[in-house]
Write an enzyme that holds these catalytic residues in place. Structure first.
Site, short mmCIF file in Angstrom:
data_model
loop_
_atom_site.label_atom_id
_atom_site.label_comp_id
_atom_site.label_asym_id
_atom_site.label_seq_id
_atom_site.Cartn_x
_atom_site.Cartn_y
_atom_site.Cartn_z
NE ARG A 261 -4.18 0.34 1.43
CZ ARG A 261 -5.63 0.59 0.65
NH1 ARG A 261 -5.30 2.27 0.94
NH2 ARG A 261 -6.27 -0.06 0.78
CD GLU B 75 -7.77 2.69 6.42
OE1 GLU B 75 -7.98 2.74 5.54
OE2 GLU B 75 -5.93 2.81 6.50
#
Lengths: 485, 781
Positions: free
Chosen positions: B326, B727
């Site tokens: 990620r 997030e």
């Protein structure tokens, strides 16, 4: 036995360890689990409770960390927990309207997310609400809540709630009747806690205290418990005897005469700060950034000095102010200059039968200047990487009676003697200050630790002298704009 | 898979889109909300505490528990030898050890479990353990990431993605710069530490209450460690006192240990970590070391980017493979790199194993893009905002380094809108002028965008289930696979179900997440809680609603198109009936009023061998503009102004979404400023308590802090066209770090891009200022 008021009921208690914290007592010996443990070291505020105390006929309510407050210290006090804010004897869900304004505001402003810090915030806000009938402004709010950490909200909705709680009709204090009845009771004679061989003593006067001290040289002394309790919650120490100084009448007085200010060693920061800052307003930041409101409501000058921590902020100030400390025992009393009191890392002149009784700060001299600087990673509730205090008289542009105190630069709070010697009698000029700053390398070989490297400590100390010069000589902005300053 | 389309506007009834209070808010403010440690426990309950080794690495020669057992109140001490089943609890790959048996791999690693009559006895006795270790000369403690990289000591193999030809790109580019930076880790500091409570069941199984983001994984690991089938273990989770990723995989060891002790003693066992041990024994956000080499033209167009991100993973894989992925997938942030190579390395170090933390590597990747944008702007003497705008993904320049095309181009509009609203240009001029006049205090300004990919990059996790019952009094029971950690998931799903049935939200009872109600669930992570569980609950509710509609058509003669659910009643062409009455009548007519809902995210796929695919269903966007002040004598600093514009699609609950944005931003600010994790030369965590590790306090809240939601529905078919929010806003805090660096750059008239690592503590800032001043002097000579 000790006796205290828990919300609206009187509790008489004995048979618990002298090192038991109020938090552990609440969470393991009662059914009141609203008070949360976040860190058990006085750094997060999740366990904040409100302590009511009657002194000189006046009742005051202050926030404290239940994790640092020993159960024995509750004697004669009113302990208010989050459960005490609403009159409720069932587990039924309350309606929004039945909540205390503090709670209602927190709900309506979306001030709780995970909710774990929430009871602690509610109690700090409740203290604010009790002590201010109108919204006191953001500065006061931040001062009150600086010791409550929230990891979810980013605080904005909590700040909003502190304003919103004053928008509802003012709540009556439904605990006041119980409090009046309780404080009308005569004090328990010889209150103490016993648990097997262990004892928690609560002497009420100095003579009893010194007698106990002589009889129990191994006993631990406690006033606010803001430092001592860490030995119990973190190092897992136990103690056979703990002696509380908190109720010793002679140690709770403040005398203000022309020679100076005499501060009882057991007075909390909150209690003596106004008098001290009245004379030395330049020290405001040192105290407003010392610990949190909960810590300032409990911690004392005697406790801070007795621990001889290299990083406590009061000692550098007291060094620079030429303070003296009074040590008392059954053998008599003696006064020492603060500078002579500290011996080595966490070692002092205090004999094993002595207690710190008073601290004397000489009256301010004419034309005296005081600069107090604290450097830390976080502005609020953080321990100094460097604490720097410089005190001098400026007479015809010349510096006289230069006195300094530094924290974080050595194993003990220490004056920068070379720096002082250099500056003494010198004109206050940029060049002299720059030369003087170089003397710091002779005064100190600072340590590297988790708070700062040795290079940073040295560089910042020198730069703080430059700040002092700029503040004295110019109108330049020398401080960032931060709510905690 | 069925996807019901819902339009919140179809009737006047509107629950979705309202700023309802958190479903537990009243319980929270009165202290009644119960967390795992709060419930009264049985008198016979025991307490377990891990005993740790005081060494960092080495072969375990012996574990001496005699002194522990001698303590009054200690019931038993368990070691790895007492584990009946699996000893490795690695969530994806093996390597995460429940109790060390042969070798130590980090300081303070648990080697035994002390079970005692009280928490205090267990905790105190655990300190009496003696572990004898033989140092392995060939394997000293590995604590330096450069050394790990040099030795190619990885917990998982490196991985590279590329598009175009970087070498050719560099050859064409008129300008080139190289830089590197380190990013510190981050302690989650959930206010409620790790805790679990295990009770024996009468059929040989275990019932576990755990503060976990992943009840199914706890269930599986408890079963595997105890050698039980999954159906013998039930895990329940009502609410967490914060999670932030720290309870995704790393809540499991403590729950498993409690279950092990419970099974061995046949008594209920609680295990709660004291804060300092929570610090030492649980993984954190991965620190990263990042390098970048970029080629660009006179306008600042990025022609080539060669990026290397190295995650400091700790001793085991945990989730590091996906986390570093990620980071790689986000080191473009919102910008198109014409030619690009991105390599991700997963360095093994002898520390605790680092784990998921809000953003899951994304923030560590985004920081590369934001740092290099500033570097390019300084090199060219441009305003960094212009270089950012210039490089944003747009039509024709829309392919990410992993070959997923960007399809929604809202960031230019969002940036321009925010710059206008917050007077960016005027403030930039005023600040430059201020800095000329102010020798000590310098101001800094920065605007940074965020584009964050939504979906688990591990494909199978993108599924969810829910269970809805309508009772005959019209009250509704809701259960889903997601967990509530403060983010408001339960409130949002409650609103979604209330919307479907046309009832007020308080008619929908939220219940604890339980593995026996909704099985095989994914962790509540990757911001996906509402996307997945909201859709599953919507599907469950629609199944029941359609049965109710069928009943009305068949039994009441209602015309299907005339039926409308709203305001706690149902109307049709001949009149209306209360929802309660309808439920009662449907029951009497033997209509099932209970349903499971299921959802799996469509469209996503990724071929890791090729480095190509569509790992993300869609992107969430945001823009933040931050202004700071820096004291050039001390490095002290302050964040004074923040304006944020964030894209949550159609908001299901604006108050909750704004709460997530504000909270994430401040948490991100903490990561990049005051939160300073330090390990000493022995590998011991030096910043191991809130006394030495400083998260933002209330006074750090910026005086001006304004958050607006961008008006734009999700073009993809998500629940009520909303977007994930947990997030993405965390990375908006890059604006704070960039603004601090902007203030530092002002000391050399913005000509030098300062070398500054994160966290930008006062010390780091002063170091950067000193270096920039020195470099300016050198340049002048």
């Amino acid at each position: 036995m000790i006796r205290f008021l828990l919300n609206n009921r009187v509790v008489e208690l004995d048979g618990v360890a002298p090192t038991l914290s109020t938090l552990d007592w609440l969470r393991t010996k009662t059914d009141l689990a609203g008070t949360k443990e976040g860190c058990a070291s006085g750094d997060c505020g999740a366990c904040t409770v409100v302590i009511g105390e009657q002194q000189d006929g006046e009742l005051s309510y202050k926030s404290m960390n239940a994790c640092l407050l020993l159960v024995g210290q509750l004697n004669g006090k009113h302990l208010v927990t989050v459960e005490g804010l609403t009159v409720q004897n069932t587990t039924d869900a309350l309606s929004l309207e039945a909540l205390h304004p503090v709670q209602r505001a927190m709900v309506e402003c979306h001030g709780s997310q995970c909710g774990f810090c929430t009871p602690g915030f509610i109690m700090s806000m409740f203290t604010l609400y009790m002590n201010h009938v109108e919204y006191p402004g953001e500065h006061q709010v931040i001062e009150q809540l600086g010791g409550n950490l929230c990891r979810c909200t980013g605080y904005r909705p909590i700040l909003a709630a502190c304003e919103q709680m004053y928008q509802y009709p003012r709540a009556e204090n439904h605990l006041s009747a119980a409090a009046s009845d309780f404080f009308a009771l005569p004090a328990l004679p010889e209150a103490s806690l016993s648990h097997q061989q262990q004892q928690f003593y609560l002497p009420a006067d100095l003579a009893t205290l010194t007698a106990l001290r002589s009889a129990h040289p191994a006993a631990l002394l406690v006033t606010g418990g803001t430092d001592l309790s860490l030995a119990f919650t973190q190092q897992l120490q136990t103690a056979d005897a703990v002696i509380s100084l908190a109720d010793v009448a002679e140690l709770k007085q403040i005398d203000d005469d022309r020679q100076g200010l005499t501060i009882g060693a057991a007075l909390s920061y909150s209690q003596f700060m106004p008098s001290l800052l009245n004379y030395f307003p330049e020290a405001t930041e040192l105290f407003s950034r010392l610990g949190s409101m909960q810590v300032r409501n409990a911690g004392s000058l005697g406790g801070s000095l007795g621990n001889a921590s290299p990083i406590g902020d009061p000692a550098p100030l007291l060094l620079a102010l030429d303070a003296e400390i009074q040590l008392v025992s059954q053998r008599g009393e003696r006064w020492l200059a603060i500078a002579d009191f500290f011996l080595d890392y966490r070692k002092t002149q205090l004999a094993e039968d002595e207690v710190i009784a008073r601290i004397f700060i000489p009256a301010r001299k004419p034309n005296s200047k005081l600069a107090c600087y604290k450097i830390s990673k976080r502005m609020e509730d953080d321990i100094s990487a460097v604490c720097c205090v410089i005190h001098y008289q400026l007479i015809d542009g010349v510096m006289q009676n230069v006195k300094t105190g530094f924290g974080g630069m050595a194993a003990i709070p220490k004056a920068a003697n070379q720096l002082q010697d250099y500056l003494e009698g010198k004109a206050l000029t940029a060049a002299e200050i720059e030369h003087a700053a170089e003397r710091l390398t002779e005064d100190f070989q600072p340590m590297a630790d988790v708070r700062a490297s040795k290079d940073y400590r040295m560089q910042v100390s020198k730069n703080l002298l430059q700040r002092l010069w700029l503040e004295q000589s110019s109108q330049l902005i020398t401080r960032v704009d931060h709510a905690a300053l | 898979m069925r996807h019901f389309k819902m339009d919140a506007q179809s009737s006047g009834h509107k629950v979705v889109g309202k700023s309802l209070k958190h479903e537990s808010a009243i319980a929270q403010v009165t202290g009644q909300a119960q967390y795992v440690d709060d419930a009264l426990i049985a008198e016979q309950a025991l307490h377990a505490y891990p005993a740790v080794a005081n060494q960092t690495v080495g072969l375990i020669k012996s574990i001496d528990i005699d002194a522990v057992l001698a303590v009054e109140g200690v019931v038993t001490v368990l070691t790895a030898a007492d584990i009946p089943g699996k000893k490795d609890i690695g969530p994806v790959f093996p390597g995460d050890v429940l109790l060390a048996e042969d070798q130590l791999q980090y300081h303070h690693q648990p080697v035994a479990l002390v079970v005692a009559e009280s928490f205090d006895i267990a905790r105190k006795a655990a300190r009496l353990i003696k572990v004898e270790v033989e140092a392995d000369e060939t394997k000293p403690a590995l604590l330096d990431v450069e050394q790990a990289v040099a030795q190619q000591d990885w917990v998982r193999p490196p991985f590279t993605i590329k598009r175009g030809d970087v070498e050719q790109g560099f050859a064409q580019a008129p300008h080139r710069l190289r830089a590197s930076m380190t990013l510190g880790g981050q302690e989650h500091f959930y206010l409620e530490g790790q805790v679990a409570y295990a009770l024996p069941t009468d059929d040989g199984g275990v019932f576990v209450k755990s503060s976990t983001q992943h009840p199914s994984e706890v269930q599986h690991l408890v079963a595997e460690v105890l050698g039980l089938p999954f159906n013998a273990v039930t895990v329940e989770m009502r609410r967490m006192g914060g999670g932030f990723g720290g309870k995704e995989t790393q809540a499991a060891p403590w729950a498993v240990m409690a279950a092990l002790a419970c099974k061995k003693t046949a008594r209920p066992v609680k295990l709660r970590l004291a804060r300092a041990d929570d610090f030492k024994l649980t993984g954190k956000r991965h620190p990263f070391t990042n390098r970048y080499d970029v080629g660009f033209d006179d306008q600042g167009t990025i022609i080539a980017a060669d990026i290397n991100v190295t995650g400091h993973c700790g001793y085991s894989p945990d989730l590091s493979d996906a986390i570093v992925d990620r980071a790689m997938f986000h080191s473009d942030n919102a910008y198109f790199y014409e030619n690009v190579t991105i390599t991700g390395q997963r360095a093994r170090l002898n520390t605790v194993s680092h784990t998921a933390y809000r953003g899951f590597g994304g923030p560590q990747g985004v920081m590369v893009a934001e740092a290099l944008m500033d570097d390019v702007a300084r090199r060219l003497g441009k305003d960094p905002a212009d270089v950012r705008l210039h490089n944003l993904y747009r039509e024709g320049r829309d392919l990410t380094p992993y070959h997923q095309p960007v399809e929604q181009f809202v960031l230019a509009d969002m940036m321009n809108m925010l710059m206008t609203q917050a007077n960016y240009r005027q403030r930039r001029e005023a600040i430059t002028e201020f800095n000329k006049q102010s020798p000590i205090i310098k101001k800094g300004l920065s605007i940074t965008p965020v584009k964050f990919g939504i979906s688990f990059t591990v494909q199978h996790l993108n599924q969810a289930g829910a269970l809805v019952h309508v009772y005959t009094d019209g009250s509704i029971h809701l259960n889903h696979g997601g967990t509530e950690m403060g983010q408001g998931l339960n409130t949002k799903v409650q609103q979604i179900v209330a919307q479907v049935f046309g009832v007020s939200a308080d008619r929908v009872g939220v219940s604890a997440t339980r593995t026996d109600k909704v099985p095989n669930t994914s962790p509540t992570a990757a911001s996906s809680g509402t996307d997945l569980n909201g859709m599953a609950a919507l599907n469950a509710a629609m199944l029941i609603k359609n049965r109710m509609i069928d009943y009305m058509v068949e039994q009441l003669g209602a015309e299907k198109d005339s039926i409308e659910f709203g305001d706690n009643k149902v109307s049709y062409q001949d009149g209306e009936i209360s929802f309660k009455a309808l439920a009662q009548q449907a029951y009497m007519a033997r209509v099932s009023l209970s349903a499971n809902g299921y959802y799996a995210t469509p469209k996503i796929h990724f071929d890791r061998n090729e480095g190509k695919g569509r790992p993300f269903f869609y992107y969430s966007h945001g823009v933040a503009l931050a202004e700071v002040q820096v004291d050039t004598l001390t490095g002290e600093n302050s964040l004074t102004h923040v304006d944020i514009m964030h894209d949550v699609g159609n908001s299901i609950n604006p108050a909750i979404d704004i709460g997530q944005i504000e909270g994430a931003f401040i948490q991100g600010m903490g990561w990049l400023t005051t939160e300073d994790l330090q390990w000493n030369e022995r590998g011991e965590l030096a910043s191991n308590s809130p006394a030495t590790y400083k998260i933002p306090a209330i006074g750090d809240t910026p005086k001006h802090f304004k958050v607006n939601l961008y008006d734009s529905e999700n073009p993809e078919h998500t629940v009520f066209k909303s977007k994930a929010v947990g997030e993405p806003p965390f990375m908006l805090a890059s604006s704070v770090w960039c603004a601090l660096r902007d203030a530092v750059a002002s000391v050399a008239d913005y000509k030098i891009s300062p070398q500054m690592n994160a966290p930008a503590t006062p010390e780091e800032i002063l170091k950067a200022i000193t270096a920039v001043k020195q470099q300016a002097l050198n340049n002048a000579e």
